[in-house]
Design a protein around this motif. Structure first.
Motif, mmCIF file in Angstrom:
data_model
loop_
_atom_site.group_PDB
_atom_site.id
_atom_site.type_symbol
_atom_site.label_atom_id
_atom_site.label_comp_id
_atom_site.label_asym_id
_atom_site.label_seq_id
_atom_site.Cartn_x
_atom_site.Cartn_y
_atom_site.Cartn_z
ATOM 1 N N GLY A 57 89.281 31.498 19.874
ATOM 2 C CA GLY A 57 89.993 32.069 19.014
ATOM 3 C C GLY A 57 89.107 34.049 19.087
ATOM 4 N N ASN A 58 88.385 34.511 18.455
ATOM 5 C CA ASN A 58 88.157 35.940 18.307
ATOM 6 C C ASN A 58 86.363 35.329 18.278
ATOM 7 O OD1 ASN A 58 90.032 37.077 18.421
ATOM 8 N ND2 ASN A 58 90.138 37.270 16.010
ATOM 9 N N ALA A 59 85.855 34.064 18.236
ATOM 10 C CA ALA A 59 84.555 34.495 18.441
ATOM 11 C C ALA A 59 83.214 33.566 19.529
ATOM 12 C CB ALA A 59 84.464 32.835 17.533
ATOM 13 N N LEU B 263 106.064 31.436 16.725
ATOM 14 C CA LEU B 263 106.286 29.971 15.580
ATOM 15 C C LEU B 263 106.663 30.827 14.913
ATOM 16 C CD1 LEU B 263 104.834 27.863 14.806
ATOM 17 C CD2 LEU B 263 102.885 29.178 14.072
ATOM 18 N N VAL B 264 106.205 32.081 14.450
ATOM 19 C CA VAL B 264 106.679 32.654 12.931
ATOM 20 C C VAL B 264 108.216 33.037 12.822
ATOM 21 C CG1 VAL B 264 104.690 32.419 11.663
ATOM 22 C CG2 VAL B 264 105.264 34.955 12.566
ATOM 23 N N TYR B 265 108.633 33.676 14.432
ATOM 24 C CA TYR B 265 110.246 33.837 14.230
ATOM 25 C C TYR B 265 110.142 35.068 14.084
ATOM 26 C CZ TYR B 265 111.716 29.209 15.003
ATOM 27 O OH TYR B 265 111.445 27.736 15.262
ATOM 28 N N ARG B 266 108.995 36.291 13.211
ATOM 29 C CA ARG B 266 108.836 37.277 13.677
ATOM 30 C C ARG B 266 108.062 38.698 14.324
ATOM 31 N NH1 ARG B 266 104.987 38.473 9.635
ATOM 32 N NH2 ARG B 266 103.665 36.502 8.611
ATOM 33 N N PRO B 267 108.453 39.276 14.446
ATOM 34 C CA PRO B 267 107.820 40.231 15.536
ATOM 35 C C PRO B 267 106.219 40.585 14.669
ATOM 36 C CG PRO B 267 109.343 41.933 14.566
ATOM 37 C CD PRO B 267 109.815 39.846 14.689
ATOM 38 N N ASN B 268 105.046 40.965 15.547
ATOM 39 C CA ASN B 268 104.366 41.774 14.872
ATOM 40 C C ASN B 268 103.370 40.961 13.818
ATOM 41 O OD1 ASN B 268 104.708 44.038 16.306
ATOM 42 N ND2 ASN B 268 106.050 44.514 14.708
ATOM 43 N N ALA B 269 103.552 39.633 13.961
ATOM 44 C CA ALA B 269 103.453 38.992 13.000
ATOM 45 C C ALA B 269 101.575 38.779 12.539
ATOM 46 C CB ALA B 269 102.840 37.359 13.532
ATOM 47 N N GLN B 270 101.070 39.145 12.233
ATOM 48 C CA GLN B 270 99.380 38.960 11.720
ATOM 49 C C GLN B 270 98.266 38.058 11.306
ATOM 50 O OE1 GLN B 270 98.001 42.632 11.657
ATOM 51 N NE2 GLN B 270 100.113 43.039 11.920
ATOM 52 N N ARG B 271 97.831 37.720 12.698
ATOM 53 C CA ARG B 271 96.848 36.398 12.557
ATOM 54 C C ARG B 271 95.618 36.367 11.805
ATOM 55 N NH1 ARG B 271 95.364 36.418 19.004
ATOM 56 N NH2 ARG B 271 94.376 34.165 18.374
ATOM 57 N N ALA C 275 92.400 27.434 11.719
ATOM 58 C CA ALA C 275 92.083 27.812 12.710
ATOM 59 C C ALA C 275 92.798 28.020 14.590
ATOM 60 C CB ALA C 275 90.709 26.352 12.777
ATOM 61 N N TYR C 276 93.426 26.602 13.787
ATOM 62 C CA TYR C 276 94.436 26.450 14.913
ATOM 63 C C TYR C 276 95.224 27.880 14.949
ATOM 64 C CZ TYR C 276 94.032 20.953 14.913
ATOM 65 O OH TYR C 276 93.274 20.185 14.614
ATOM 66 N N MET C 277 95.694 28.709 14.375
ATOM 67 C CA MET C 277 96.016 29.960 14.389
ATOM 68 C C MET C 277 95.629 30.659 14.974
ATOM 69 S SD MET C 277 99.522 29.875 12.906
ATOM 70 C CE MET C 277 99.543 32.045 12.442
ATOM 71 N N ASN C 278 93.925 31.010 15.053
ATOM 72 C CA ASN C 278 93.053 31.321 15.354
ATOM 73 C C ASN C 278 92.997 31.327 16.951
ATOM 74 O OD1 ASN C 278 90.980 33.392 15.286
ATOM 75 N ND2 ASN C 278 89.361 31.871 15.905
ATOM 76 N N LEU C 279 93.295 30.441 17.626
ATOM 77 C CA LEU C 279 93.603 29.554 19.193
ATOM 78 C C LEU C 279 95.137 30.239 20.349
ATOM 79 C CD1 LEU C 279 91.900 25.851 18.487
ATOM 80 C CD2 LEU C 279 91.072 28.305 19.264
ATOM 81 N N LEU C 280 95.771 30.264 18.860
ATOM 82 C CA LEU C 280 97.195 31.349 19.776
ATOM 83 C C LEU C 280 97.058 32.533 20.000
ATOM 84 C CD1 LEU C 280 99.636 29.570 17.050
ATOM 85 C CD2 LEU C 280 98.814 28.644 19.228
ATOM 86 N N THR C 281 97.331 32.458 20.648
ATOM 87 C CA THR C 281 98.198 33.778 21.580
ATOM 88 C C THR C 281 98.735 35.038 20.224
ATOM 89 O OG1 THR C 281 99.928 34.124 22.607
ATOM 90 C CG2 THR C 281 97.430 33.293 23.742
ATOM 91 N N GLN C 282 99.184 36.517 20.494
ATOM 92 C CA GLN C 282 99.747 37.278 19.798
ATOM 93 C C GLN C 282 101.262 36.479 19.933
ATOM 94 O OE1 GLN C 282 99.144 39.288 16.878
ATOM 95 N NE2 GLN C 282 101.071 39.536 16.388
#
Length: 227
Positions: free
Chosen positions: A33-35, A136-144, A123-130
């Motif tokens: 992720g961002n680490a 996954l959430v079916y909407r644009p510009n999701a905030q991770r 933590a899994y969300m942190n490993l996903l790309t935008q």
């Protein structure tokens, strides 16, 4: 042994002890992720396994922070160190990781069996790309790394699918190349998603170099004939 040689030794060991069947999805130098932590090997099978390697020329200075980062993202963590490092490690630095050592001839020796980690959905969300989050959430510009409204199982499944889509092609190429033979350090380049592009670029560069060398040789030859 250098890092690539130890990686090959680890993969040979894991292959030797794994049950027959579908090979795991493997990649090298996986960013968490961002680490500011990258797993030397990330292996997805029934569990998500992270492997950190410390060769004889490495220091152990970053081990505590690296192991803490690994523990947030991997079900199982393995720290593999050269024999000279064993006396400098303390249990607290492992953050629950298993400890293996590698002998000078490439043998892997388990020293300490670690514990399984419970991975939180963010933590899994942190490993996903935008783009993967948006799907996954079916909407644009999701905030991770928001996981509101999604079950932990759904997020884990989304990560598993995304990891396999990213790394299955190179992983399958790697396993085919090393079938029925020992894995070597040079085989690890096959785990890079960009290895084919690098090979293509090198080939183009070599063709261009050959062209200009031929042109220069012809120019010099013609110049000498007319001089």
């Amino acid at each position: 042994m250098d890092e690539a040689q130890i990686k090959a030794a680890v993969l040979n060991h894991l292959r030797s002890v794994a049950p027959r069947g579908k090979k795991p999805t493997v990649t090298s130098e996986f960013t968490l992720g961002n680490a500011s932590v990258r797993a030397d090997l990330a292996i997805l099978a029934d569990e998500f396994i992270g492997v950190e390697i410390k060769s004889a020329t490495d220091t152990l200075k970053r081990v505590p922070s690296q192991m803490a980062g690994y523990a947030l993202h991997f079900d199982q963590v393995v720290l593999v160190v050269a024999e000279r490092h064993l006396k400098r490690l303390v249990a607290e630095d492992l953050c629950g990781a298993s400890l293996w050592t590698v002998t000078k001839d490439g043998g892997i020796v388990p020293v300490h069996h670690g514990r399984a980690n419970k991975i939180a959905a963010p933590a899994y969300m942190n490993l996903l790309t935008q783009a993967e989050i948006e799907r996954l959430v079916y909407r644009p510009n999701a905030q991770r790394p928001s996981s509101a409204g999604l079950s932990d199982a759904a997020i884990r499944n989304a990560f598993t699918k995304a990891f396999e889509q990213r790394y299955n092609p190179t992983s399958e190429t790697f396993w085919r190349a090393v079938a029925r033979r020992k894995i070597r350090a040079q085989d690890l380049t096959l785990l890079s998603r960009f290895s084919e592009e690098r090979v293509r670029r090198r080939a183009v560069a070599q063709q261009q170099a050959d062209f200009w060398q031929s042109w220069t040789d012809n120019f010099r030859s013609n110049f000498m004939l007319t001089a």
